[in-house]
Design a protein around this motif. Structure first.
Motif, short mmCIF file in Angstrom:
data_model
loop_
_atom_site.label_atom_id
_atom_site.label_comp_id
_atom_site.label_asym_id
_atom_site.label_seq_id
_atom_site.Cartn_x
_atom_site.Cartn_y
_atom_site.Cartn_z
N LEU A 21 0.83 -1.22 0.00
CA LEU A 21 0.00 0.00 0.00
C LEU A 21 0.85 1.26 0.00
O LEU A 21 0.54 2.23 -0.71
N GLU A 22 1.92 1.26 0.79
CA GLU A 22 2.81 2.44 0.83
C GLU A 22 3.40 2.70 -0.54
O GLU A 22 3.44 3.85 -1.00
N SER A 25 0.73 3.89 -2.97
CA SER A 25 0.25 5.25 -2.68
C SER A 25 1.16 6.31 -3.29
O SER A 25 0.73 7.45 -3.52
N GLU A 31 -4.91 3.61 -8.31
CA GLU A 31 -5.96 3.82 -7.33
C GLU A 31 -6.08 2.53 -6.52
O GLU A 31 -6.21 1.45 -7.10
N THR A 32 -6.05 2.64 -5.19
CA THR A 32 -6.08 1.44 -4.37
C THR A 32 -7.40 1.29 -3.61
O THR A 32 -7.99 2.27 -3.16
N LEU A 58 -3.55 4.90 3.82
CA LEU A 58 -2.69 4.65 2.67
C LEU A 58 -3.49 4.34 1.41
O LEU A 58 -2.97 4.42 0.30
N ALA A 59 -4.76 3.95 1.58
CA ALA A 59 -5.60 3.53 0.45
C ALA A 59 -6.52 4.66 0.00
O ALA A 59 -6.88 5.54 0.78
N ASP A 60 -6.91 4.59 -1.26
CA ASP A 60 -7.87 5.56 -1.78
C ASP A 60 -9.29 5.24 -1.34
O ASP A 60 -10.10 6.14 -1.11
#
Length: 187
Positions: A21-22, A25, A31-32, A58-60
């Motif tokens: 995720l890091e 990002s 797009e997470t 960290l996520a969208d």
């Protein structure tokens, strides 16, 4: 823009999902979509210095693992790939038999039925014959199984070096640029 689901299940090794995720990002074209099991949240507290809220930030997009009506539960929602890191053997078993008990398993089933990229980072040792059968079945269906097995040709000095190499392998499978870890370039 690529849309990637990151599932973090309850196996040990939540740092693999967090590190992914890091890195995602920081990518401008990704797009997470994050979904975590309850045990993943517990392991984050037990194994890392991160809070669950920090991981979610960290996520969208973040989804409740009990929400079967989430966007990522449908094949009509366009997703480019899904990574479950770490993937518990319960989650692997559920996916292998089509048992959509939670949103992580349902989203993985959607990836399979839509023939989209699904990557598992299984975290268990030793592996039983049942674990191996489930992973083999999924690999035969096109799932990329990328266990967190460290390389040593890059002379890792820290745990982060080992995690970086694993994340690089996952990003390579997603065709996302990864230039933060050393690659083998021959003798």
């Amino acid at each position: 823009m690529k849309k990637i689901i990151v599932g973090i299940s309850g196996a040990s090794g939540s740092i693999y999902g967090i590190d992914l995720l890091e890195k995602l990002s920081k990518a401008t074209n990704v797009e997470t979509h994050l979904v975590m099991s309850n045990w993943a949240k517990e392991n984050i507290k037990l194994e890392t210095d991160y809070s669950v809220a920090e991981v979610e930030n960290l996520a969208d997009f973040v989804y409740d693992n009990r929400n079967s009506g989430a966007a990522i539960a449908s094949g009509s929602f366009r997703i480019d790939g899904m990574v479950i890191a770490p993937a518990s053997m319960k989650t692997v078993a559920g996916i292998s038999i089509g048992f959509d008990e939670d949103l992580i398993m349902r989203a993985a089933s959607v990836m399979l039925k839509e023939q989209r990229k699904l990557i598992l980072v299984p975290r268990e040792t030793p592996l039983s014959a049942i674990h191996l059968e489930n992973l083999t079945k999924l690999a035969k269906l096109g799932v990329h199984v990328i266990p967190p097995i460290p390389s040593f040709y890059d002379h890792p000095k820290t745990i982060q070096d080992i995690v970086d190499h694993q994340t690089m392998k996952v990003l390579d499978s997603l065709n996302i640029e990864a230039d933060f870890a050393k690659r083998w370039d021959g003798e």
